[in-house]
Structures are given as structure tokens and as C-alpha cells.
Scaffold this active site. Structure first.
Site, PDB file in Angstrom:
ATOM      1  CD  GLU A 141      -2.192   4.138   2.950  1.00 38.15           C
ATOM      2  OE1 GLU A 141      -1.764   3.414   2.028  1.00 38.15           O
ATOM      3  OE2 GLU A 141      -3.390   4.191   3.250  1.00 38.15           O
ATOM      4  CB  CYS A 146      -6.215  -0.841   4.901  1.00 40.94           C
ATOM      5  SG  CYS A 146      -4.493  -1.359   4.985  1.00 40.94           S
ATOM      6  CB  CYS A 186      -1.716   1.374   6.053  1.00 43.63           C
ATOM      7  SG  CYS A 186      -1.150   0.601   4.530  1.00 43.63           S
ATOM      8  CG  HIS A 217      -2.050  -0.993   1.065  1.00 45.91           C
ATOM      9  ND1 HIS A 217      -3.187  -0.965   1.850  1.00 45.91           N
ATOM     10  CD2 HIS A 217      -2.211  -2.030   0.186  1.00 45.91           C
ATOM     11  CE1 HIS A 217      -3.997  -1.952   1.474  1.00 45.91           C
ATOM     12  NE2 HIS A 217      -3.427  -2.606   0.488  1.00 45.91           N
TER      13      HIS A 217
HETATM   14  N1  LIG Z   1      -5.359   3.365   1.825  1.00 43.22           N
HETATM   15  C1  LIG Z   1      -5.119   2.554   0.789  1.00 43.22           C
HETATM   16  C2  LIG Z   1      -6.132   1.787   0.224  1.00 43.22           C
HETATM   17  C3  LIG Z   1      -5.839   0.976  -0.824  1.00 43.22           C
HETATM   18  N2  LIG Z   1      -4.580   0.922  -1.314  1.00 43.22           N
HETATM   19  C4  LIG Z   1      -4.313   0.119  -2.494  1.00 43.22           C
HETATM   20  C5  LIG Z   1      -4.387  -1.366  -2.432  1.00 43.22           C
HETATM   21  C6  LIG Z   1      -4.815  -1.742  -3.828  1.00 43.22           C
HETATM   22  O1  LIG Z   1      -3.702  -1.678  -4.705  1.00 43.22           O
HETATM   23  C7  LIG Z   1      -5.771  -0.628  -4.173  1.00 43.22           C
HETATM   24  C8  LIG Z   1      -7.208  -0.927  -3.777  1.00 43.22           C
HETATM   25  O2  LIG Z   1      -7.797  -1.657  -4.803  1.00 43.22           O
HETATM   26  P1  LIG Z   1      -9.379  -1.802  -4.966  1.00 43.22           P
HETATM   27  O3  LIG Z   1      -9.847  -2.772  -3.929  1.00 43.22           O
HETATM   28  O4  LIG Z   1      -9.995  -0.433  -4.778  1.00 43.22           O
HETATM   29  O5  LIG Z   1      -9.527  -2.299  -6.367  1.00 43.22           O
HETATM   30  O6  LIG Z   1      -5.300   0.484  -3.463  1.00 43.22           O
HETATM   31  C9  LIG Z   1      -3.584   1.693  -0.766  1.00 43.22           C
HETATM   32  O7  LIG Z   1      -2.434   1.686  -1.222  1.00 43.22           O
HETATM   33  N3  LIG Z   1      -3.877   2.477   0.298  1.00 43.22           N
HETATM   34 ZN   LIG Z   2      -3.125  -0.166   3.700  1.00 40.47          ZN
END
Ligand SMILES: Nc1ccn([C@H]2C[C@H](O)[C@@H](COP(=O)(O)O)O2)c(=O)n1
Ligand SMILES: [Zn+2]
Length: 160
Positions: A79, A103, A106, A77
Site C-alpha cells: 500500500e 496495517c 499503511c 508494504h
Molecule cells: N497489508 C499488508 C500486510 C502485509 N504486507 C507485507 C509485509 C510483509 O512483507 C508481508 C507479511 O509477512 P508475514 O508476516 O505474513 O510473513 O506482507 C503488506 O505489504 N501489506
Molecule cells: Zn502496511
């Protein structure tokens, strides 16, 4: 006379988070992060992507399927990448600007790194367990949460 329509620090750092997100190869959600200290110095940036040395042409970007066949098992992710990219600099009392609400995984890393404030742009999955757990952890750890609201600025820049 100096100009007065310059961008604020918050706009500047969220702008950098948004630009970082544009490096992401994720076809569905691109997330960017920027960590800043109390003197407005940028300590690190990151975006969501596959771990170093693990080909993003080989690993899956699918959202659905068995655990091993979706991106969720592999992707780092934004973060976490920003925290890990800080190269030993102390993140104590720093501020994280991130384009998507963190999430729970993170959130744990954010707390352990000593980050004290999270400014986020979008809460994409507000009802998800991961989001609820994050909010609970941030509250317990006394992390300040702030939603960034400035749609005009970003539509002007065509960044978001
Ligand atoms: N705070 C966040 C939330 C999500 N991510 C990343 C993880 C995945 O690559 C994507 C989420 O995919 P989705 O379920 O929307 O198709 O975003 C993150 O880096 N930081
Ligand atoms: Zn995360």
C-alpha cells in the site's frame, strides 16, 4: 450483440492488485495494491518489497529473530509503495484495492493521502494489534472498508 460475461471494474482492479502481488519476493506473504480514481483510471500500483537500491538478495526475509534480522524492519508494504509510486498524482477521493488488509502504518499513509475507500481481499491477521488499530483509524477518518468476495472469479484465473 455485445458479450455480457465481462469482468466488473472491481474484479479488474483486484485482478491487477493480485498480479502486482506476484512481483513480490516475500516467501511467505505476497501483497499487491492498485489505486484508482473516480473515473476508473489507475493512478498507481505496488507490491511488498525491499526499498529501492537495497538488495533483496542481501536483506533478510526471515519472520523470526532479532529486529534487525527479520524482514519487518526493512520491507515496504504494498500500500505504501502504491502511494509512493503515484508520482505526484493526487490520490484525493481515490480507491485502494489491496490483496491483504492494511496495517496501522499503511492506514496512516492511506488517510493522509486522501484515499477514501479500501477494498481488500484477505484479512490475514484479524486479531493483530496492527489490524485493530487500522480499523479504528479508518472508522475515525470515515474511510469506507469493503471486503472483496468473489472466489470463483479468481480460481478461474488461477491467480489466487
Ligand atoms: N497489508 C499488508 C500486510 C502485509 N504486507 C507485507 C509485509 C510483509 O512483507 C508481508 C507479511 O509477512 P508475514 O508476516 O505474513 O510473513 O506482507 C503488506 O505489504 N501489506
Ligand atoms: Zn502496511
Amino acid at each position: 450483440m455485445k458479450r455480457h460475461d465481462y469482468i466488473t471494474w472491481e474484479e479488474y482492479f483486484m485482478g491487477i492488485a493480485l498480479l502486482s502481488a506476484r512481483r513480490s519476493k516475500d516467501p511467505n506473504t505476497q501483497v499487491g495494491a492498485c489505486i484508482v480514481n473516480k473515473d476508473n483510471i489507475i493512478l498507481s500500483t505496488g507490491y511488498n518489497g525491499m526499498p529501492k537500491g537495497c538488495s533483496d538478495d542481501v536483506l533478510p526475509w526471515e519472520r523470526d529473530g532479532s529486529f534487525q534480522d527479520t524482514k519487518y524492519a526493512y520491507v515496504c508494504h504494498a500500500e505504501l509503495n502504491a502511494i509512493l509510486n503515484s508520482d505526484g498524482r493526487s490520490l484525493a477521493d481515490s480507491i485502494l484495492y489491496v490483496t491483504c488488509f492494511p496495517c496501522n502504518e499503511c492506514a496512516k499513509a492511506i488517510i493522509q493521502a486522501g484515499i477514501k475507500k479500501v477494498v481488500y481481499l484477505e484479512d490475514k491477521y484479524p486479531d493483530a494489534d496492527a489490524t485493530q488499530v487500522s480499523r479504528r483509524l479508518f472508522k475515525m477518518a470515515d474511510i469506507t472498508l469493503k471486503e472483496f468476495l468473489n472466489p470463483t472469479f479468481y480460481s478461474d484465473l488461477s491467480l489466487y
